[in-house]
Design a protein around this motif. Structure first.
Motif, PDB file in Angstrom:
ATOM      1  N   THR A 147      -3.779   0.094   8.589  1.00  0.00           N
ATOM      2  CA  THR A 147      -4.986   0.649   7.967  1.00  0.00           C
ATOM      3  C   THR A 147      -5.954   1.097   9.066  1.00  0.00           C
ATOM      4  N   SER A 148      -6.608   2.247   8.874  1.00  0.00           N
ATOM      5  CA  SER A 148      -7.566   2.720   9.881  1.00  0.00           C
ATOM      6  C   SER A 148      -8.850   1.903   9.832  1.00  0.00           C
ATOM      7  N   GLY A 149      -9.384   1.621  11.015  1.00  0.00           N
ATOM      8  CA  GLY A 149     -10.655   0.910  11.086  1.00  0.00           C
ATOM      9  C   GLY A 149     -11.167   0.925  12.502  1.00  0.00           C
TER      10      GLY A 149
ATOM     11  N   MET B  21      -1.259   7.840  14.525  1.00  0.00           N
ATOM     12  CA  MET B  21      -1.763   9.129  15.031  1.00  0.00           C
ATOM     13  C   MET B  21      -0.840  10.236  14.515  1.00  0.00           C
ATOM     14  N   ALA B  22      -0.708  10.330  13.211  1.00  0.00           N
ATOM     15  CA  ALA B  22       0.243  11.295  12.631  1.00  0.00           C
ATOM     16  C   ALA B  22      -0.068  11.476  11.159  1.00  0.00           C
ATOM     17  N   VAL B  23       0.463  12.551  10.609  1.00  0.00           N
ATOM     18  CA  VAL B  23       0.357  12.777   9.166  1.00  0.00           C
ATOM     19  C   VAL B  23       1.631  12.237   8.493  1.00  0.00           C
ATOM     20  N   PRO B  24       1.565  11.991   7.187  1.00  0.00           N
ATOM     21  CA  PRO B  24       2.723  11.377   6.520  1.00  0.00           C
ATOM     22  C   PRO B  24       4.044  12.113   6.732  1.00  0.00           C
ATOM     23  N   THR B  25       4.015  13.460   6.753  1.00  0.00           N
ATOM     24  CA  THR B  25       5.281  14.197   6.884  1.00  0.00           C
ATOM     25  C   THR B  25       5.957  13.965   8.241  1.00  0.00           C
TER      26      THR B  25
ATOM     27  N   VAL C 187       0.988  -3.260   6.301  1.00  0.00           N
ATOM     28  CA  VAL C 187      -0.105  -3.067   5.341  1.00  0.00           C
ATOM     29  C   VAL C 187      -0.766  -1.733   5.645  1.00  0.00           C
ATOM     30  N   CYS C 188      -0.918  -0.885   4.629  1.00  0.00           N
ATOM     31  CA  CYS C 188      -1.558   0.417   4.843  1.00  0.00           C
ATOM     32  C   CYS C 188      -2.402   0.753   3.617  1.00  0.00           C
ATOM     33  N   LEU C 189      -3.665   0.336   3.673  1.00  0.00           N
ATOM     34  CA  LEU C 189      -4.590   0.555   2.556  1.00  0.00           C
ATOM     35  C   LEU C 189      -5.731   1.460   3.010  1.00  0.00           C
ATOM     36  N   THR C 190      -6.648   1.725   2.115  1.00  0.00           N
ATOM     37  CA  THR C 190      -7.758   2.635   2.415  1.00  0.00           C
ATOM     38  C   THR C 190      -8.577   2.148   3.611  1.00  0.00           C
ATOM     39  N   ASP C 191      -8.979   0.877   3.570  1.00  0.00           N
ATOM     40  CA  ASP C 191      -9.827   0.354   4.640  1.00  0.00           C
ATOM     41  C   ASP C 191      -9.664  -1.171   4.734  1.00  0.00           C
TER      42      ASP C 191
ATOM     43  N   TRP D  16       4.957  -2.971  -2.537  1.00  0.00           N
ATOM     44  CA  TRP D  16       3.982  -3.354  -3.562  1.00  0.00           C
ATOM     45  C   TRP D  16       2.814  -2.399  -3.476  1.00  0.00           C
ATOM     46  N   ASN D  17       2.292  -2.015  -4.630  1.00  0.00           N
ATOM     47  CA  ASN D  17       1.083  -1.195  -4.665  1.00  0.00           C
ATOM     48  C   ASN D  17       0.273  -1.572  -5.895  1.00  0.00           C
ATOM     49  N   ARG D  18      -1.060  -1.504  -5.756  1.00  0.00           N
ATOM     50  CA  ARG D  18      -1.946  -1.822  -6.887  1.00  0.00           C
ATOM     51  C   ARG D  18      -1.575  -0.977  -8.100  1.00  0.00           C
ATOM     52  N   THR D  19      -1.345   0.302  -7.858  1.00  0.00           N
ATOM     53  CA  THR D  19      -0.879   1.192  -8.924  1.00  0.00           C
ATOM     54  C   THR D  19       0.642   1.289  -8.791  1.00  0.00           C
ATOM     55  N   ALA D  20       1.334   0.506  -9.601  1.00  0.00           N
ATOM     56  CA  ALA D  20       2.780   0.343  -9.408  1.00  0.00           C
ATOM     57  C   ALA D  20       3.543   1.660  -9.549  1.00  0.00           C
TER      58      ALA D  20
ATOM     59  N   GLY E  73       0.851  -1.189   0.000  1.00  0.00           N
ATOM     60  CA  GLY E  73       0.000   0.000   0.000  1.00  0.00           C
ATOM     61  C   GLY E  73       0.879   1.228   0.000  1.00  0.00           C
ATOM     62  N   LEU E  74       0.907   1.904  -1.142  1.00  0.00           N
ATOM     63  CA  LEU E  74       1.778   3.082  -1.282  1.00  0.00           C
ATOM     64  C   LEU E  74       0.961   4.315  -1.609  1.00  0.00           C
ATOM     65  N   GLY E  75      -0.091   4.525  -0.806  1.00  0.00           N
ATOM     66  CA  GLY E  75      -0.785   5.800  -0.867  1.00  0.00           C
ATOM     67  C   GLY E  75       0.085   6.837  -0.174  1.00  0.00           C
ATOM     68  N   LEU E  76      -0.515   7.944   0.203  1.00  0.00           N
ATOM     69  CA  LEU E  76       0.264   9.008   0.857  1.00  0.00           C
ATOM     70  C   LEU E  76       0.956   8.476   2.105  1.00  0.00           C
ATOM     71  N   MET E  77       0.226   7.688   2.902  1.00  0.00           N
ATOM     72  CA  MET E  77       0.815   7.189   4.142  1.00  0.00           C
ATOM     73  C   MET E  77       1.799   6.049   3.889  1.00  0.00           C
ATOM     74  N   GLY E  78       1.414   5.103   3.029  1.00  0.00           N
ATOM     75  CA  GLY E  78       2.302   3.959   2.765  1.00  0.00           C
ATOM     76  C   GLY E  78       3.643   4.406   2.203  1.00  0.00           C
ATOM     77  N   GLN E  79       3.644   5.399   1.340  1.00  0.00           N
ATOM     78  CA  GLN E  79       4.919   5.911   0.800  1.00  0.00           C
ATOM     79  C   GLN E  79       5.777   6.494   1.920  1.00  0.00           C
TER      80      GLN E  79
ATOM     81  N   ARG F 196      -8.790  -7.094   3.062  1.00  0.00           N
ATOM     82  CA  ARG F 196      -9.359  -8.435   2.910  1.00  0.00           C
ATOM     83  C   ARG F 196      -9.381  -8.848   1.431  1.00  0.00           C
ATOM     84  N   GLU F 197      -9.769  -7.899   0.585  1.00  0.00           N
ATOM     85  CA  GLU F 197      -9.840  -8.188  -0.856  1.00  0.00           C
ATOM     86  C   GLU F 197      -8.458  -8.546  -1.405  1.00  0.00           C
ATOM     87  N   LEU F 198      -7.457  -7.788  -0.947  1.00  0.00           N
ATOM     88  CA  LEU F 198      -6.101  -7.983  -1.481  1.00  0.00           C
ATOM     89  C   LEU F 198      -5.438  -9.240  -0.908  1.00  0.00           C
TER      90      LEU F 198
HETATM   91  P1  NAP Z   1      -4.473   6.928   0.054  1.00  0.00           P
HETATM   92  O1  NAP Z   1      -3.423   7.894  -0.341  1.00  0.00           O
HETATM   93  O2  NAP Z   1      -5.843   7.117  -0.473  1.00  0.00           O
HETATM   94  O3  NAP Z   1      -3.956   5.461  -0.332  1.00  0.00           O
HETATM   95  C1  NAP Z   1      -4.802   4.344  -0.286  1.00  0.00           C
HETATM   96  C2  NAP Z   1      -4.005   3.105  -0.600  1.00  0.00           C
HETATM   97  O4  NAP Z   1      -4.863   1.962  -0.557  1.00  0.00           O
HETATM   98  C3  NAP Z   1      -3.391   3.123  -2.006  1.00  0.00           C
HETATM   99  O5  NAP Z   1      -2.148   2.466  -1.939  1.00  0.00           O
HETATM  100  C4  NAP Z   1      -4.401   2.316  -2.807  1.00  0.00           C
HETATM  101  O6  NAP Z   1      -3.862   1.743  -3.969  1.00  0.00           O
HETATM  102  C5  NAP Z   1      -4.724   1.249  -1.793  1.00  0.00           C
HETATM  103  N1  NAP Z   1      -5.957   0.513  -2.070  1.00  0.00           N
HETATM  104  C6  NAP Z   1      -7.230   0.928  -1.879  1.00  0.00           C
HETATM  105  N2  NAP Z   1      -8.100  -0.036  -2.215  1.00  0.00           N
HETATM  106  C7  NAP Z   1      -7.351  -1.089  -2.630  1.00  0.00           C
HETATM  107  C8  NAP Z   1      -7.677  -2.398  -3.085  1.00  0.00           C
HETATM  108  N3  NAP Z   1      -8.946  -2.807  -3.194  1.00  0.00           N
HETATM  109  N4  NAP Z   1      -6.667  -3.239  -3.409  1.00  0.00           N
HETATM  110  C9  NAP Z   1      -5.376  -2.815  -3.302  1.00  0.00           C
HETATM  111  N5  NAP Z   1      -4.999  -1.595  -2.866  1.00  0.00           N
HETATM  112  C10 NAP Z   1      -5.989  -0.748  -2.532  1.00  0.00           C
HETATM  113  O7  NAP Z   1      -4.647   6.867   1.638  1.00  0.00           O
HETATM  114  P2  NAP Z   1      -3.518   7.110   2.770  1.00  0.00           P
HETATM  115  O8  NAP Z   1      -3.538   8.516   3.178  1.00  0.00           O
HETATM  116  O9  NAP Z   1      -2.250   6.464   2.348  1.00  0.00           O
HETATM  117  O10 NAP Z   1      -4.160   6.289   3.968  1.00  0.00           O
HETATM  118  C11 NAP Z   1      -3.982   4.877   4.087  1.00  0.00           C
HETATM  119  C12 NAP Z   1      -4.463   4.466   5.478  1.00  0.00           C
HETATM  120  O11 NAP Z   1      -3.707   5.193   6.454  1.00  0.00           O
HETATM  121  C13 NAP Z   1      -5.949   4.800   5.703  1.00  0.00           C
HETATM  122  O12 NAP Z   1      -6.569   3.769   6.432  1.00  0.00           O
HETATM  123  C14 NAP Z   1      -5.861   6.087   6.517  1.00  0.00           C
HETATM  124  O13 NAP Z   1      -7.003   6.287   7.342  1.00  0.00           O
HETATM  125  C15 NAP Z   1      -4.615   5.834   7.341  1.00  0.00           C
HETATM  126  N6  NAP Z   1      -4.061   7.088   7.856  1.00  0.00           N
HETATM  127  C16 NAP Z   1      -3.728   8.095   6.976  1.00  0.00           C
HETATM  128  C17 NAP Z   1      -3.265   9.297   7.481  1.00  0.00           C
HETATM  129  C18 NAP Z   1      -2.915  10.438   6.561  1.00  0.00           C
HETATM  130  O14 NAP Z   1      -2.684  11.545   7.071  1.00  0.00           O
HETATM  131  N7  NAP Z   1      -2.813  10.224   5.263  1.00  0.00           N
HETATM  132  C19 NAP Z   1      -3.105   9.465   8.877  1.00  0.00           C
HETATM  133  C20 NAP Z   1      -3.416   8.403   9.745  1.00  0.00           C
HETATM  134  C21 NAP Z   1      -3.904   7.216   9.211  1.00  0.00           C
HETATM  135  P3  NAP Z   1      -3.788   2.602  -5.325  1.00  0.00           P
HETATM  136  O15 NAP Z   1      -2.611   3.521  -5.162  1.00  0.00           O
HETATM  137  O16 NAP Z   1      -3.628   1.586  -6.386  1.00  0.00           O
HETATM  138  O17 NAP Z   1      -5.095   3.371  -5.420  1.00  0.00           O
END
Ligand code: NAP
Length: 308
Positions: free
Chosen positions: A110-112, A137-141, A82-86, A49-53, A27-33, A91-93
């Motif tokens: 992952t938050s839940g 309990m923090a932002v990515p930076t 593991v750090c995904l949306t939800d 690994w990330n769905r969107t490589a 999971g390489l969204g904002l937080m995973g990165q 579970r799906e992955l």
């Molecule tokens: P994000 O930027 O939206 O990234 C979401 C990630 O989940 C992406 O890597 C996305 O892949 C992946 N994903 C979503 N659905 C998927 C699926 N069905 N199969 C595979 N991969 C899937 O979110 P984020 O900010 O990184 O947040 C991730 C988690 O950290 C969340 O639970 C959030 O609540 C928690 N969190 C975030 C922060 C924050 O400040 N950002 C702070 C505390 C906690 P793609 O890139 O392919 O879309």
């Protein structure tokens, strides 16, 4: 039960730790990165690994290895973050039939909610994985600095095995064996945050009606918030003992001031919903005979269902 969290704020020290253990981040969204980047900075061989490589581009440039499949990523290290949306996404992955979890340790950041965390632990256990749940309990930076508080719950031995690696992410804490604890602390912390912010906005809305701007109110509001925070240990003692002798001011005294807050809000034409809610809870407690007791007796109102 003593649930005193164990803190480890050696995020910065860890950067110099020798023989850093390999780790995988899925999971390489904002937080995973940010998580993967912190592991790399701390010297951990990091597979991602990330769905969107394409989102792995910068991390790969900085030394991460991009796994071709989720299974390959899981196999690359004994510990996978593991750090995904939800949780549905997790579970799906990871629930796909070709994905083997046997023998790995998952730390799901992952938050839940707590029920999802316990269910994920049960599910991962059935599939042969060790499982810790976590809450960031923090932002990515902030990730990779001591300011990033990351809560974990699940078996203590699993946390201790990987604590030095996890410490690359920030101030890591193990709360207890119940997998739901990290999510519950997360929500409890958010309750604190929103209550303080909402009180600040209520006061600001009132003062703005007479031309006092938010910047002028802010230092006073901050002083009040810090002062009230000092009361918490004493109030905690009363709550844990279940005894609320009025040592400072009775609930009835508070309730009279709450009436002023409602009246002032209505007279000023600002929203009075929050003042009325607070007043209604105090009124119920007074009606139940607690008017002469100290404020934390309201825990009894907070501890029952809102529709009950
Ligand atoms: P994000 O930027 O939206 O990234 C979401 C990630 O989940 C992406 O890597 C996305 O892949 C992946 N994903 C979503 N659905 C998927 C699926 N069905 N199969 C595979 N991969 C899937 O979110 P984020 O900010 O990184 O947040 C991730 C988690 O950290 C969340 O639970 C959030 O609540 C928690 N969190 C975030 C922060 C924050 O400040 N950002 C702070 C505390 C906690 P793609 O890139 O392919 O879309």
């Amino acid at each position: 039960m003593n649930n005193e969290p164990e803190n480890n704020n050696s995020a910065i020290d860890n950067a110099a730790a020798p023989a850093a253990a390999p780790v995988t981040v899925i999971g390489l969204g904002l937080m995973g990165q940010a998580l993967a980047a912190a592991f790399l900075r701390a010297g951990h061989p990091t597979t991602v690994w990330n769905r969107t490589a394409a989102k792995a581009g910068q991390l790969v440039a900085d030394g991460a290895r991009l796994a071709p499949t989720v299974g390959d990523a899981l196999a690359a290290a004994p510990l996978t973050i593991v750090c995904l949306t939800d949780y549905d996404a997790v579970r799906e992955l990871l629930g796909a039939s070709e994905v083997a979890l046997d023998g790995t340790t998952l730390v799901n950041l992952t938050s839940g909610d707590s029920a999802q965390a316990r269910e994920a632990a049960r599910w991962a256990g059935e599939r042969g994985a060790r499982y810790l749940d976590g809450a960031i309990m923090a932002v990515p930076t902030a990730i990779g600095t001591a300011d990033a508080v990351i809560l974990h719950s699940g078996p203590a031995a699993d946390f201790e095995t990987h604590e030095a690696t996890l410490a690359a992410l920030g101030t890591v804490t193990h709360l207890g064996a119940d997998h739901g604890l990290a999510s519950l602390y997360d929500v409890a912390g958010l309750a604190m945050m929103w209550s303080v912010l909402n009180a600040w906005l209520q006061g600001t809305a009132l003062l703005r009606t007479v031309g006092v701007d938010a910047t002028t109110f802010a230092p006073f509001a901050r002083q009040i918030a810090a002062g009230v925070a000092e009361w918490l240990p004493g109030q905690a003692e009363q709550i844990d003992k279940g005894s609320f002798p009025a040592e400072e001011s009775s609930l009835e005294t508070h309730a009279r001031a709450m009436a002023h807050m409602v009246q002032e809000s209505e007279a000023a034409g600002v929203n009075a919903e929050l003042p009325k809610l607070i007043q209604a809870m105090a009124a119920r407690s007074i009606a139940a005979g607690h008017g002469a007791e100290e404020y934390p007796v309201l825990i009894e109102e907070f501890s029952r269902p809102s529709d009950g």
